[in-house]
Motif scaffolding. Structure first.
Motif, PDB file in Angstrom:
ATOM      1  N   TYR A  92     -12.010 -35.306  -3.023  1.00 53.63           N
ATOM      2  CA  TYR A  92     -11.671 -36.444  -3.874  1.00 53.63           C
ATOM      3  C   TYR A  92     -11.207 -35.817  -5.104  1.00 53.63           C
ATOM      4  N   GLU A  93     -10.240 -36.348  -5.744  1.00 56.68           N
ATOM      5  CA  GLU A  93      -9.769 -35.820  -6.924  1.00 56.68           C
ATOM      6  C   GLU A  93      -9.620 -37.073  -7.827  1.00 56.68           C
ATOM      7  N   ASP A  94     -10.397 -37.331  -9.048  1.00 57.62           N
ATOM      8  CA  ASP A  94     -10.174 -38.172 -10.056  1.00 57.62           C
ATOM      9  C   ASP A  94      -9.061 -37.913 -11.084  1.00 57.62           C
ATOM     10  N   GLU A  95      -8.002 -38.767 -10.877  1.00 57.13           N
ATOM     11  CA  GLU A  95      -6.797 -38.456 -11.489  1.00 57.13           C
ATOM     12  C   GLU A  95      -7.125 -38.660 -13.370  1.00 57.13           C
ATOM     13  N   GLN A  96      -7.926 -39.722 -13.512  1.00 51.87           N
ATOM     14  CA  GLN A  96      -8.495 -39.838 -15.103  1.00 51.87           C
ATOM     15  C   GLN A  96      -9.077 -38.894 -15.576  1.00 51.87           C
ATOM     16  N   THR A  97     -10.171 -38.097 -15.052  1.00 57.26           N
ATOM     17  CA  THR A  97     -10.918 -37.182 -15.568  1.00 57.26           C
ATOM     18  C   THR A  97     -10.720 -35.723 -14.959  1.00 57.26           C
ATOM     19  N   TYR A  98      -9.722 -35.531 -14.009  1.00 60.15           N
ATOM     20  CA  TYR A  98      -9.240 -34.283 -13.393  1.00 60.15           C
ATOM     21  C   TYR A  98     -10.478 -33.630 -12.558  1.00 60.15           C
ATOM     22  N   ALA A  99     -11.612 -34.504 -12.427  1.00 56.69           N
ATOM     23  CA  ALA A  99     -12.752 -33.840 -11.691  1.00 56.69           C
ATOM     24  C   ALA A  99     -12.213 -33.715 -10.087  1.00 56.69           C
ATOM     25  N   GLU A 100     -13.086 -32.810  -9.562  1.00 60.92           N
ATOM     26  CA  GLU A 100     -12.744 -32.667  -8.061  1.00 60.92           C
ATOM     27  C   GLU A 100     -13.958 -32.446  -7.334  1.00 60.92           C
ATOM     28  N   TYR A 101     -13.991 -33.058  -6.298  1.00 59.04           N
ATOM     29  CA  TYR A 101     -15.187 -33.152  -5.133  1.00 59.04           C
ATOM     30  C   TYR A 101     -14.919 -32.695  -3.787  1.00 59.04           C
ATOM     31  N   GLU A 102     -15.564 -31.848  -3.415  1.00 58.27           N
ATOM     32  CA  GLU A 102     -15.229 -31.149  -2.120  1.00 58.27           C
ATOM     33  C   GLU A 102     -16.403 -31.210  -1.180  1.00 58.27           C
ATOM     34  N   PHE A 103     -16.393 -31.693  -0.194  1.00 60.74           N
ATOM     35  CA  PHE A 103     -17.627 -31.557   0.718  1.00 60.74           C
ATOM     36  C   PHE A 103     -17.251 -31.389   1.994  1.00 60.74           C
ATOM     37  N   ASP A 104     -17.813 -30.099   2.758  1.00 57.93           N
ATOM     38  CA  ASP A 104     -17.649 -29.842   3.826  1.00 57.93           C
ATOM     39  C   ASP A 104     -19.054 -30.061   4.837  1.00 57.93           C
ATOM     40  N   VAL A 105     -18.967 -30.835   5.701  1.00 55.86           N
ATOM     41  CA  VAL A 105     -20.216 -31.220   6.243  1.00 55.86           C
ATOM     42  C   VAL A 105     -19.970 -30.491   7.604  1.00 55.86           C
ATOM     43  N   ASN A 106     -20.933 -29.632   7.634  1.00 52.22           N
ATOM     44  CA  ASN A 106     -21.158 -28.895   8.790  1.00 52.22           C
ATOM     45  C   ASN A 106     -21.866 -29.474  10.260  1.00 52.22           C
ATOM     46  N   ALA A 107     -21.386 -28.832  11.388  1.00 50.35           N
ATOM     47  CA  ALA A 107     -21.989 -29.265  12.669  1.00 50.35           C
ATOM     48  C   ALA A 107     -23.581 -28.861  12.740  1.00 50.35           C
TER      49      ALA A 107
ATOM     50  N   VAL B  15     -24.742 -29.178   4.482  1.00 49.86           N
ATOM     51  CA  VAL B  15     -23.511 -29.424   3.697  1.00 49.86           C
ATOM     52  C   VAL B  15     -23.058 -28.344   2.606  1.00 49.86           C
ATOM     53  N   THR B  16     -21.832 -28.131   2.564  1.00 49.43           N
ATOM     54  CA  THR B  16     -21.466 -27.036   1.622  1.00 49.43           C
ATOM     55  C   THR B  16     -20.431 -27.809   0.703  1.00 49.43           C
ATOM     56  N   PHE B  17     -20.670 -27.832  -0.542  1.00 54.83           N
ATOM     57  CA  PHE B  17     -20.172 -28.593  -1.439  1.00 54.83           C
ATOM     58  C   PHE B  17     -19.792 -28.280  -2.821  1.00 54.83           C
ATOM     59  N   GLY B  18     -18.783 -28.718  -3.676  1.00 52.38           N
ATOM     60  CA  GLY B  18     -18.652 -28.371  -4.952  1.00 52.38           C
ATOM     61  C   GLY B  18     -18.220 -29.536  -5.733  1.00 52.38           C
ATOM     62  N   ILE B  19     -18.831 -29.719  -6.923  1.00 54.73           N
ATOM     63  CA  ILE B  19     -18.293 -30.655  -7.770  1.00 54.73           C
ATOM     64  C   ILE B  19     -17.653 -30.039  -9.160  1.00 54.73           C
ATOM     65  N   SER B  20     -16.354 -30.250  -9.449  1.00 55.40           N
ATOM     66  CA  SER B  20     -15.986 -29.485 -10.527  1.00 55.40           C
ATOM     67  C   SER B  20     -15.281 -30.189 -11.664  1.00 55.40           C
ATOM     68  N   TYR B  21     -15.468 -29.600 -12.872  1.00 53.25           N
ATOM     69  CA  TYR B  21     -14.681 -30.386 -13.995  1.00 53.25           C
ATOM     70  C   TYR B  21     -15.192 -31.732 -14.307  1.00 53.25           C
ATOM     71  N   VAL B  22     -16.516 -31.829 -14.172  1.00 60.43           N
ATOM     72  CA  VAL B  22     -17.132 -33.374 -14.553  1.00 60.43           C
ATOM     73  C   VAL B  22     -17.983 -33.054 -15.781  1.00 60.43           C
ATOM     74  N   LYS B  23     -18.426 -34.145 -16.387  1.00 57.85           N
ATOM     75  CA  LYS B  23     -19.363 -34.128 -17.367  1.00 57.85           C
ATOM     76  C   LYS B  23     -20.650 -33.514 -17.072  1.00 57.85           C
ATOM     77  N   VAL B  24     -21.167 -32.506 -18.156  1.00 58.70           N
ATOM     78  CA  VAL B  24     -22.543 -32.032 -17.789  1.00 58.70           C
ATOM     79  C   VAL B  24     -23.509 -33.002 -17.565  1.00 58.70           C
ATOM     80  N   ASP B  25     -23.545 -34.297 -18.232  1.00 56.06           N
ATOM     81  CA  ASP B  25     -24.511 -35.331 -17.891  1.00 56.06           C
ATOM     82  C   ASP B  25     -24.500 -35.772 -16.319  1.00 56.06           C
TER      83      ASP B  25
END
Length: 107
Positions: free
Chosen positions: A60-75, A79-89
């Motif tokens: 998922y990409e948030d077009e307003q904040t430019y945040a990116e969320y990537e989740f790989d659900v493994n068999a 889960v391996t995941f990354g959440i990028s460019y979000v507020k520290v809070d």
């Protein structure tokens, strides 16, 4: 984290944004944390929330904040995941929810 709970890192950039990357975290804990932070079905993973997501990639990409969320659900139930460019809070909120979910699994 304790053995079997995955591993990860948190990075901060010069613009006050944060990124987290985690590998092999139990899907139930990630699902509980995501539901607490964003509610169920935020990534179209289904009404049961991320804890019931089928193996695959969710992005998922948030077009307003430019945040990116990537989740790989493994068999294997992790889960391996990354959440990028979000507020520290927001990262702090997610990390806190994830730690509580992992603690609940330990109990």
């Amino acid at each position: 984290m304790t053995p079997g709970e995955g591993q990860g890192k948190v990075c901060l950039d010069d613009h006050g944004r944060a990124t987290i990357e985690f590998e092999n975290v139990p899907k139930e804990a990630v699902g509980a944390a995501m539901t607490e932070c964003w509610g169920a079905d935020w990534f179209d993973e289904g009404p049961g929330g991320f804890a019931e997501a089928e193996p695959g990639q969710y992005h998922y990409e948030d077009e307003q904040t430019y945040a990116e969320y990537e989740f790989d659900v493994n068999a294997d139930g992790t889960v391996t995941f990354g959440i990028s460019y979000v507020k520290v809070d927001d990262i702090v909120t997610m990390l806190d929810a994830l730690e509580r979910a992992l603690a609940a699994q330990r109990a």
